[in-house]
Design an enzyme around this catalytic site. Structure first.
Site, mmCIF file in Angstrom:
data_model
loop_
_atom_site.group_PDB
_atom_site.id
_atom_site.type_symbol
_atom_site.label_atom_id
_atom_site.label_comp_id
_atom_site.label_asym_id
_atom_site.label_seq_id
_atom_site.Cartn_x
_atom_site.Cartn_y
_atom_site.Cartn_z
ATOM 1 N N MET A 87 -60.890 77.097 22.613
ATOM 2 C CA MET A 87 -59.897 78.334 22.689
ATOM 3 C C MET A 87 -59.323 78.537 21.025
ATOM 4 S SD MET A 87 -56.433 77.005 24.528
ATOM 5 C CE MET A 87 -55.869 78.814 23.975
ATOM 6 N N TYR A 98 -57.929 84.921 16.882
ATOM 7 C CA TYR A 98 -56.796 84.628 17.430
ATOM 8 C C TYR A 98 -56.947 83.998 18.775
ATOM 9 C CZ TYR A 98 -52.114 84.773 19.787
ATOM 10 O OH TYR A 98 -51.016 84.579 20.345
ATOM 11 N N ARG A 99 -56.780 82.753 19.047
ATOM 12 C CA ARG A 99 -56.836 82.185 20.411
ATOM 13 C C ARG A 99 -58.452 82.239 21.044
ATOM 14 N NH1 ARG A 99 -53.658 80.603 17.736
ATOM 15 N NH2 ARG A 99 -51.377 80.493 18.219
ATOM 16 N N GLN A 100 -59.417 82.427 20.193
ATOM 17 C CA GLN A 100 -60.553 82.380 20.821
ATOM 18 C C GLN A 100 -61.717 82.056 19.593
ATOM 19 O OE1 GLN A 100 -61.814 86.640 21.547
ATOM 20 N NE2 GLN A 100 -61.099 87.388 19.627
#
Length: 290
Positions: A130, A166-168
């Site tokens: 993530m 961002y967050r991936q």
């Protein structure tokens, strides 16, 4: 015990999540690529350190895979062929390695690159999947090579091979981050510790209760927590789950909370906040969308 030697048990998933909710499911403790391949031969889910996760009160029907043994070990020896005086490339770090312990070990060695992730719970594999992070840094800041196990086999990629952000990470759902090599810069233990303490100081307003972490991603650079605060929702409680009084983007388990309590709070936040919010939590099963 499975055919390949993996330990298989029915366990309450609440025991393995930082929120402390989740019903009973079949868990496979996998230590080798062979065991991982067998475990992935039927519908499955991956469970790392259990942060950023809300599991149904009835559990999930799929196998739940947890990396252990050699896949939860770390080799921080610099690779002599890949490292330079200005760059340290480590040996393999298993996806099941706890992230907080890894960050402490890197600080003691005086190696810089991942100290911005200090305070994030969970394991390396899930954190990479993530691209977990804070405003001080993220996992992809310190990655050299990522080993991914898919139903079709094992492959190694670099961050440049992935569309991460961002967050991936760009790694498809259901693909397992089994190991990584880290890419770090030589510094000093004192300098790395100072950066960690600065990041820790900024997180002091976050709750210490059982929590999965931040509930929603920041929309368009605006703080989701600020939007939730402005909607007057801090401290709102359903059952034994509460929107943290310290920070509106955290939901905490006061003791005995259920997944249904948490889902009700997530739905209330989305209803009351005036802009669309994308979940940062992963839901098992996926009931709220987004």
């Amino acid at each position: 015990m499975s055919r390949s030697g993996a330990r298989v048990e029915r366990v309450p998933l609440a025991r393995y999540t930082t929120l402390g909710v989740g019903g009973e499911s079949e868990m496979w403790f996998v230590e080798t690529h062979e065991q991982l391949a067998e475990a992935m031969s039927a519908p499955y889910r991956i469970l790392g350190g259990g942060s950023n996760l809300v599991v149904s009160d009835s559990g999930v029907p799929e196998r739940v895979l947890r990396l252990s043994g050699p896949l939860a070990e770390r080799d921080l020896t610099p690779d002599p062929e890949l490292s330079t005086p200005d760059l340290i490339v480590t040996g393999w770090v298993g996806g099941g390695v706890p992230l907080p312990g890894l960050i402490r070990a890197l600080q003691k060695l005086g190696w810089s690159g991942l100290e911005g992730t200090v305070g994030i719970p969970g394991q390396v594999g899930g954190s990479v999947w993530m691209n977990a992070g804070t405003r001080f840094g993220e996992m992809f800041d310190g990655l050299h090579t990522i080993e991914i196990v898919t139903p079709d086999g094992v492959r190694q990629v670099t961050p440049d091979d992935l569309k991460w952000g961002y967050r991936q990470s760009g790694i498809p759902r259901g693909h397992v981050v089994s190991r990584v090599r880290l890419k770090l810069r030589p510094s000093t233990p004192e300098a790395v510790l100072a950066k960690m303490e600065h990041a820790d100081q900024a997180r002091k307003g976050q709750p210490k209760n059982k929590t999965p972490g931040c509930a929603f991603k920041n929309p368009g650079g605006v703080s989701a927590g600020k939007l939730i605060d402005e909607a007057g929702l801090k401290g709102t409680q359903v059952g034994n789950a509460r929107i943290a009084p310290e920070h509106g983007n955290f939901i905490v388990n006061l003791g005995g909370a259920t997944a249904a309590d948490v889902h009700a709070l997530l739905a209330l936040i989305r209803e009351r906040v005036g802009v669309p919010l994308e979940l940062e939590y992963e839901l098992w099963p996926e009931q709220l969308g987004g």
